[in-house]
Write a protein that holds these residues in place. Structure first.
Motif, PDB file in Angstrom:
ATOM      1  N   LEU A  33      46.849  50.234  34.696  1.00  8.63           N
ATOM      2  CA  LEU A  33      45.926  49.146  35.028  1.00  8.63           C
ATOM      3  C   LEU A  33      45.869  48.941  36.535  1.00  8.63           C
ATOM      4  CD1 LEU A  33      47.261  46.638  32.344  1.00  8.63           C
ATOM      5  CD2 LEU A  33      45.078  47.844  32.212  1.00  8.63           C
ATOM      6  N   GLN A  37      44.064  43.609  36.863  1.00  5.03           N
ATOM      7  CA  GLN A  37      44.144  43.744  35.406  1.00  5.03           C
ATOM      8  C   GLN A  37      45.589  43.556  34.944  1.00  5.03           C
ATOM      9  OE1 GLN A  37      42.508  47.679  34.928  1.00  5.03           O
ATOM     10  NE2 GLN A  37      40.434  46.929  34.514  1.00  5.03           N
ATOM     11  N   THR A  61      41.235  44.938  29.621  1.00  4.77           N
ATOM     12  CA  THR A  61      42.278  43.965  29.958  1.00  4.77           C
ATOM     13  C   THR A  61      42.734  43.200  28.724  1.00  4.77           C
ATOM     14  OG1 THR A  61      41.347  43.754  32.182  1.00  4.77           O
ATOM     15  CG2 THR A  61      42.807  41.982  31.437  1.00  4.77           C
ATOM     16  N   LEU A 308      38.804  39.767  38.440  1.00  2.58           N
ATOM     17  CA  LEU A 308      38.670  41.221  38.303  1.00  2.58           C
ATOM     18  C   LEU A 308      37.414  41.620  39.080  1.00  2.58           C
ATOM     19  CD1 LEU A 308      39.386  41.739  34.471  1.00  2.58           C
ATOM     20  CD2 LEU A 308      41.018  41.536  36.356  1.00  2.58           C
TER      21      LEU A 308
END
Length: 666
Positions: A33, A37, A61, A308
């Motif tokens: 990730l 995330q 996520t 994000l």
């Protein structure tokens, strides 16, 4: 004697057993990730708002967070994931199971409405309901409202009265937004204000009618769920204690009632994570409230915000365009989308002399893209309103470019599917008057008056489907409809699978169906699909609930284009395109009065939603983005007039988009 104390141990604890060692996890979360995330996935206790920009891996996520919670040892059934489509929930659970193991498929996942349905049936007594309630779809709700509004006391010859669909929309908006019926009528239908007392009275009768006949519409599911969650009963407390983690997808699309439900669910274990993008809040016409995501930090204490911003869909030039659109928003969470993808041309803002020249440019550009190796399936034309594409559709047809336009009637709304469902709904709930009326009216010789007399006999128990029709020889209608009552008696009393009941209905219905529809051959494909769908169900209630809460597929008769082409250019309203992506995207009719629409300019809130629509449209493009507008528009009233480019593209800097002017060589 002093009594000894005995402490009960919690056997089914929601807490993971002992401390967890992340190095022993099956998945290396930090490695797979990006930092933002991972921060969201690693967040456990507490309240979190994940502001997920377009294409930033929101679903990924959520999926990894589900897997991580389970790897930490939490009971899957203590995790609740609420989404806006059943497909989204199933896909997330499937992906989590592939990442980890089958435990991920055992979390509580579904839509707000499906979760409400399951909860209310399980705790029906505590919620003040009969567990075998029937769920009304929107058409059924409108039909009941129409029965009430048609009474002499409400309609006067000389006064126009709101239609059933208008009343249904107003009542639903009132429930979902928390606004009064009077306020909605005054704002959206001011010409009906002299009738406000009658409109409010119809709503009261409608509510009582549903309660009396064990019927719930979509909104009732949420109302009863919210009230149950805040009821303070032992049953409600038991449910709330069993839910350790609450996750909500697409939080920007929630309405007032759904926001209250999220608060209600978090009363005991205050672990909530909502994920959404304020810049993609575009469904106010459905009752969604932009303020829910903006004001979320005020609903709970110590809300942590995680953004994000790394985009995995689009080239940077497309993101620069989208960033500038959202930067100019009045109220927002500031975010800057970026990508590691290389290349990409500047978006093109294309001016055409008129609407037809706009269409011809798009057709030519689609053909060019096709020659360059871009599949037709990876090209989309997006528009603010459905009628904006009419001229383009003609030009595409002339050029033999196959296209599919999104919209139209859904599978569940097709009349022949509603007919078949009505039989099954009577079997599940013999008090379902609307379904009885629909089924009776299918039969030759049965008109509204006869149907009403039969309904009266059913209401007074002179007729019933609890016993064999031969038991009711005194009824004047049994002989006439003996086969119908035999069928309904069988599917009501026999303990067989839903598909077997549906097959019996199909065989009875088919002759009526052939007489009713000229295009029965085409429509019959829908009935065959319905039979296939019903195969996987073991319970009639669950089949009917799923068909009512979330229609499954488009009807065969509503899919445009009869060509056997494998590829289609997509034509779509922006609302229908949300969540999708294409290599090359055209946004058309970017002029004032069209996009933004004329009415939206009246209020800041609606104008800002139009801005968010432009953001959503532009972020659908992976590689190429074209925004087109006709410089002259023709109308029958005003003739040809000079149009004004949309304020959204007028704000764009020259270094962010390239301007084109189409030369007329036609």
């Amino acid at each position: 004697m002093k009594p000894k104390k005995y402490k009960l141990k919690r056997i089914h604890s929601l807490e993971p057993a002992g401390n967890f060692d992340e190095s022993r996890f099956k998945i290396n979360y930090q490695q797979v990730l990006n930092p933002s995330q991972y921060e969201a996935v690693a967040a456990t206790e507490g309240v979190y708002l994940i502001v997920a920009g377009a294409g930033t891996g929101k679903t990924r996520t959520l999926v990894y967070r589900v897997a991580r919670l389970i790897e930490m040892g939490y009971d899957p059934k203590s995790i609740l994931l609420l989404t806006f489509t059943r497909k989204a929930a199933n896909e997330m659970m499937r992906r989590a199971s592939l990442l980890l193991d089958d435990r991920c498929s055992k979390i509580r996942g579904g839509t707000f409405h499906s979760f409400a349905n399951i909860t209310l049936r399980r705790y029906s007594k505590a919620a003040g309901l009969d567990s075998n309630f029937t769920i009304l779809d929107q058409g059924d709700s409108a039909d009941i409202i129409n029965l009430i509004r048609s009474r002499d006391a409400f309609i006067e010859d000389k006064k126009r009265f709101p239609k059933k669909d208008t009343l249904n929309k107003v009542f639903s908006l009132s429930v979902n937004t928390g606004r009064s019926i009077s306020d909605i009528i005054e704002e959206d239908y001011p010409h009906f204000m002299p009738l406000i007392d009658k409109i409010i009275e119809i709503n009261k009768i409608y509510i009582n009618y549903k309660r009396k006949n064990n019927l719930l519409d979509y909104d009732d599911l949420l109302i009863y769920l919210r009230d149950f969650l805040f009821s303070g009963t032992a049953a409600a407390k038991s449910l709330l204690q069993s839910i350790k983690f609450i996750m909500v997808d697409e939080y920007q699309d929630t309405n007032h009632l759904q926001a209250e439900i999220v608060q209600g669910l978090a009363q005991v274990n205050k672990n909530v994570m909502v994920v959404g993008d304020d810049s993609q809040a575009i469904y106010s016409f459905r009752g969604a409230d932009f303020k829910n995501i903006i004001d979320f930090p005020k609903l709970f204490d110590n809300v942590q915000i995680i953004k994000l911003e790394e985009n995995y869909r689009s080239v940077q030039s497309v993101l620069d365009f989208a960033n500038q659109i959202s930067n100019n928003a009045i109220e927002k969470y500031t975010k800057v989308l970026y990508t590691r993808k290389k290349g990409g041309n500047l978006p093109n803002i294309v001016a055409a002399s008129n609407e037809n020249m706009q269409s011809k440019f798009i057709v030519e550009k689609i053909l060019d893209l096709r020659e360059e190796g871009v599949p037709l399936n990876d090209i989309a034309v997006l528009f603010r309103s459905s009628y904006h594409s009419f001229d383009l559709e003609i030009e595409l047809a002339k050029a033999n470019i196959p296209f599919q336009k999104f919209g139209g009637m859904k599978f569940i709304e097709a009349a022949h599917i509603k007919d078949v469902l009505a039989f099954l709904r009577i079997a599940a709930n013999p008090k379902d008057v609307i379904s009885w009326y629909r089924v009776l009216m299918l039969h030759e010789g049965v008109g509204p008056k006869t149907a009403q007399r039969i309904l009266d006999e059913l209401a007074t128990a002179k007729l019933s489907i609890d016993s064999h029709p031969n038991s009711y020889k005194d009824s004047t209608y049994i002989k006439k409809l003996i086969d119908l009552f035999k069928l309904l008696y069988k599917i009501h009393t026999m303990d067989i699978r839903p598909v077997e009941k549906l097959q019996m209905v199909y065989e009875y219905y088919y002759p009526l169906f052939k007489d009713k529809y000229d295009d029965f051959n085409k429509r019959n494909k829908d009935l065959e699909i319905f039979l296939s769908i019903s195969e996987k169900y073991r319970s009639l209630d669950s089949l009917l609930a799923d068909m009512a809460i979330e229609p499954i597929i488009d009807s065969m008769i509503d899919i445009e284009g009869t060509d056997k082409e494998d590829e289609f250019v997509t034509l779509s309203t922006i609302h229908s395109a949300k969540g999708l992506e294409w290599h090359s995207v055209f946004i058309i009719h970017a002029i004032e009065g069209y996009f933004p629409s004329a009415r939206s300019a009246e209020k800041i809130e609606t104008l800002e939603e139009e801005r968010r629509l432009m953001y959503v449209a532009s972020t659908r493009a992976k590689q190429n983005l074209f925004i087109t507008y006709p410089m002259n528009m023709y109308s029958r009233e005003a003739g040809t007039t000079l149009s004004k480019p949309s304020r959204f593209i007028s704000e764009i800097s020259a270094n962010v988009a390239e301007g084109w002017l189409i030369e007329d060589d036609y």
